[in-house]
Design a protein around this motif. Structure first.
Motif, PDB file in Angstrom:
ATOM      1  N   MET A   1       0.852  -1.190   0.000  1.00  0.00           N
ATOM      2  CA  MET A   1       0.000   0.000   0.000  1.00  0.00           C
ATOM      3  C   MET A   1       0.887   1.239   0.000  1.00  0.00           C
ATOM      4  SD  MET A   1      -2.799   1.163   2.872  1.00  0.00           S
ATOM      5  CE  MET A   1      -1.584   1.026   4.182  1.00  0.00           C
ATOM      6  N   ARG A   2       0.641   2.118  -0.942  1.00  0.00           N
ATOM      7  CA  ARG A   2       1.395   3.373  -0.992  1.00  0.00           C
ATOM      8  C   ARG A   2       0.469   4.515  -0.618  1.00  0.00           C
ATOM      9  NH1 ARG A   2       5.061   4.372  -6.069  1.00  0.00           N
ATOM     10  NH2 ARG A   2       6.376   2.886  -4.965  1.00  0.00           N
ATOM     11  N   VAL A   3       0.878   5.271   0.385  1.00  0.00           N
ATOM     12  CA  VAL A   3       0.052   6.340   0.940  1.00  0.00           C
ATOM     13  C   VAL A   3       0.640   7.686   0.549  1.00  0.00           C
ATOM     14  CG1 VAL A   3      -0.913   7.326   3.046  1.00  0.00           C
ATOM     15  CG2 VAL A   3      -0.514   4.854   2.888  1.00  0.00           C
ATOM     16  N   GLY A   4      -0.143   8.496  -0.136  1.00  0.00           N
ATOM     17  CA  GLY A   4       0.241   9.864  -0.435  1.00  0.00           C
ATOM     18  C   GLY A   4      -0.136  10.745   0.737  1.00  0.00           C
ATOM     19  N   LEU A   5       0.792  11.590   1.158  1.00  0.00           N
ATOM     20  CA  LEU A   5       0.538  12.475   2.292  1.00  0.00           C
ATOM     21  C   LEU A   5       0.566  13.927   1.838  1.00  0.00           C
ATOM     22  CD1 LEU A   5       2.813  10.812   5.008  1.00  0.00           C
ATOM     23  CD2 LEU A   5       0.330  10.564   4.750  1.00  0.00           C
ATOM     24  N   TYR A   6      -0.463  14.670   2.206  1.00  0.00           N
ATOM     25  CA  TYR A   6      -0.485  16.117   2.043  1.00  0.00           C
ATOM     26  C   TYR A   6      -0.356  16.714   3.436  1.00  0.00           C
ATOM     27  CZ  TYR A   6      -2.912  14.881  -2.348  1.00  0.00           C
ATOM     28  OH  TYR A   6      -3.270  14.340  -3.559  1.00  0.00           O
ATOM     29  N   ALA A  30       2.966  -1.354   9.422  1.00  0.00           N
ATOM     30  CA  ALA A  30       2.125  -2.290   8.668  1.00  0.00           C
ATOM     31  C   ALA A  30       2.654  -2.518   7.250  1.00  0.00           C
ATOM     32  CB  ALA A  30       0.689  -1.772   8.619  1.00  0.00           C
ATOM     33  N   GLY A  31       3.807  -1.930   6.931  1.00  0.00           N
ATOM     34  CA  GLY A  31       4.398  -2.143   5.613  1.00  0.00           C
ATOM     35  C   GLY A  31       4.051  -1.089   4.587  1.00  0.00           C
ATOM     36  N   GLY A  32       3.422  -0.017   5.008  1.00  0.00           N
ATOM     37  CA  GLY A  32       3.056   1.034   4.067  1.00  0.00           C
ATOM     38  C   GLY A  32       4.273   1.794   3.556  1.00  0.00           C
ATOM     39  N   GLU A  33       4.166   2.259   2.310  1.00  0.00           N
ATOM     40  CA  GLU A  33       5.158   3.162   1.728  1.00  0.00           C
ATOM     41  C   GLU A  33       4.498   4.524   1.569  1.00  0.00           C
ATOM     42  OE1 GLU A  33       6.874   1.652  -1.852  1.00  0.00           O
ATOM     43  OE2 GLU A  33       7.123  -0.372  -1.037  1.00  0.00           O
ATOM     44  N   PHE A  34       5.327   5.560   1.437  1.00  0.00           N
ATOM     45  CA  PHE A  34       4.793   6.907   1.429  1.00  0.00           C
ATOM     46  C   PHE A  34       5.329   7.706   0.257  1.00  0.00           C
ATOM     47  CE2 PHE A  34       4.851   5.324   5.734  1.00  0.00           C
ATOM     48  CZ  PHE A  34       3.601   5.657   6.219  1.00  0.00           C
ATOM     49  N   VAL A  35       4.505   8.629  -0.212  1.00  0.00           N
ATOM     50  CA  VAL A  35       4.924   9.595  -1.217  1.00  0.00           C
ATOM     51  C   VAL A  35       4.345  10.944  -0.800  1.00  0.00           C
ATOM     52  CG1 VAL A  35       2.965   8.979  -2.709  1.00  0.00           C
ATOM     53  CG2 VAL A  35       4.898  10.219  -3.669  1.00  0.00           C
ATOM     54  N   TYR A  36       5.156  11.999  -0.912  1.00  0.00           N
ATOM     55  CA  TYR A  36       4.705  13.321  -0.476  1.00  0.00           C
ATOM     56  C   TYR A  36       5.560  14.375  -1.162  1.00  0.00           C
ATOM     57  CZ  TYR A  36       8.671  14.352   2.630  1.00  0.00           C
ATOM     58  OH  TYR A  36       9.909  14.653   3.127  1.00  0.00           O
ATOM     59  N   GLY A  37       5.429  15.624  -0.738  1.00  0.00           N
ATOM     60  CA  GLY A  37       6.079  16.718  -1.430  1.00  0.00           C
ATOM     61  C   GLY A  37       7.566  16.882  -1.221  1.00  0.00           C
ATOM     62  N   ARG A  91       1.681  13.808  -9.894  1.00  0.00           N
ATOM     63  CA  ARG A  91       2.586  12.685  -9.691  1.00  0.00           C
ATOM     64  C   ARG A  91       2.334  12.023  -8.340  1.00  0.00           C
ATOM     65  NH1 ARG A  91       5.023   8.464 -11.823  1.00  0.00           N
ATOM     66  NH2 ARG A  91       7.143   8.100 -11.044  1.00  0.00           N
ATOM     67  N   ILE A  92       2.150  12.819  -7.293  1.00  0.00           N
ATOM     68  CA  ILE A  92       1.843  12.250  -5.977  1.00  0.00           C
ATOM     69  C   ILE A  92       0.574  11.417  -6.049  1.00  0.00           C
ATOM     70  CG2 ILE A  92       1.150  12.803  -3.603  1.00  0.00           C
ATOM     71  CD1 ILE A  92       3.003  15.269  -3.793  1.00  0.00           C
ATOM     72  N   LEU A  93      -0.430  11.939  -6.705  1.00  0.00           N
ATOM     73  CA  LEU A  93      -1.709  11.239  -6.814  1.00  0.00           C
ATOM     74  C   LEU A  93      -1.558   9.957  -7.626  1.00  0.00           C
ATOM     75  CD1 LEU A  93      -4.610  11.610  -5.854  1.00  0.00           C
ATOM     76  CD2 LEU A  93      -5.083  12.849  -7.975  1.00  0.00           C
ATOM     77  N   ALA A  94      -0.799  10.026  -8.708  1.00  0.00           N
ATOM     78  CA  ALA A  94      -0.623   8.860  -9.575  1.00  0.00           C
ATOM     79  C   ALA A  94       0.103   7.717  -8.868  1.00  0.00           C
ATOM     80  CB  ALA A  94       0.136   9.255 -10.839  1.00  0.00           C
ATOM     81  N   THR A 124      -9.072   9.478 -11.048  1.00  0.00           N
ATOM     82  CA  THR A 124      -8.011   8.903 -10.238  1.00  0.00           C
ATOM     83  C   THR A 124      -8.551   7.675  -9.531  1.00  0.00           C
ATOM     84  OG1 THR A 124      -6.408   9.253  -8.455  1.00  0.00           O
ATOM     85  CG2 THR A 124      -8.531  10.360  -8.230  1.00  0.00           C
ATOM     86  N   ARG A 125      -7.689   6.677  -9.374  1.00  0.00           N
ATOM     87  CA  ARG A 125      -8.058   5.465  -8.633  1.00  0.00           C
ATOM     88  C   ARG A 125      -7.812   5.640  -7.142  1.00  0.00           C
ATOM     89  NH1 ARG A 125      -3.519   2.946  -7.005  1.00  0.00           N
ATOM     90  NH2 ARG A 125      -1.568   3.545  -8.008  1.00  0.00           N
ATOM     91  N   ALA A 126      -7.026   6.651  -6.772  1.00  0.00           N
ATOM     92  CA  ALA A 126      -6.655   6.831  -5.364  1.00  0.00           C
ATOM     93  C   ALA A 126      -7.871   7.183  -4.524  1.00  0.00           C
ATOM     94  CB  ALA A 126      -5.597   7.920  -5.237  1.00  0.00           C
TER      95      ALA A 126
END
Length: 197
Positions: A1-6, A30-37, A91-94, A124-126
């Motif tokens: 699971m990849r979580v985008g953070l704002y 829990a094994g989550g990955e993250f993407v943010y600014g 890109r964060i959303l994608a 978006t699928r997110a």
């Protein structure tokens, strides 16, 4: 699971910090990955430092030179530089399975509002969520409810954005098994055609 953070580049009130740390820590464990600014300061930096301390992979999408005032985080797993601020948001959303808005300012509000609108349009699928941080996002959620009540939003708000406080709720949201803890009021006329804007 990849979580985008704002989240905000400012730190805000310290009372908001524990709930951010709690959610990010649990998601990382829990094994989550993250993407943010990609910033090192404020709420964004707090989230990134927390995720990295728990061994999570964290991708930063930086604004292009001259278009961002964040201090780049020095310890990220991966860094990309976007061609523009809109490209950065896209890109964060994608890259995200779910985006979660943490407390922040106008930029954070812009990001989650855009994500909700793209979700509404099926672009978006997110999945979209806001962190339950001492009622911080209550005015935003009430505004969406008002839009639905007045015929400007076809879907009930809870179908577009959930309120989350735990890693389990974020995971359930990604799996599509739960809309979040706050079901929210239903729109008065869900069968009506969508408004133009």
């Amino acid at each position: 699971m990849r979580v985008g953070l704002y989240g905000g580049a400012a730190s805000g009130r310290k009372e908001l910090h524990p709930v951010v740390v709690s959610l990010v820590s649990a998601l990382a464990d829990a094994g989550g990955e993250f993407v943010y600014g990609g910033g090192a300061d404020g709420i964004m930096g707090l989230a990134a430092w927390t995720a990295l301390a728990h061994g999570a992979r964290v991708t930063g999408i930086l604004a292009p030179p001259g278009e961002g005032d964040e201090t780049p985080h020095p310890g990220l797993t991966r860094v990309e530089v976007a061609t523009s601020r809109p490209a950065r948001r896209a890109r964060i959303l994608a890259l995200s399975d779910v985006v979660v808005a943490l407390p922040g300012g106008p930029g954070t509000l812009e990001e989650i509002a855009e994500a909700v609108n793209l979700r509404r349009l099926g672009l978006t699928r997110a999945r979209c969520a806001v962190l339950d941080a001492q009622g911080f996002f209550d005015p935003f959620l009430r505004q969406l409810d008002q839009m639905a009540a007045q015929g400007f939003l076809r879907q009930p708000r809870h179908e577009l954005v959930a309120t989350v406080a735990t890693a389990r709720e974020v995971t359930a949201l990604c799996a599509g098994s739960a809309p979040g803890r706050d079901s929210g009021p239903a729109a008065p006329d869900a069968a009506a055609p969508p408004a133009d804007s």
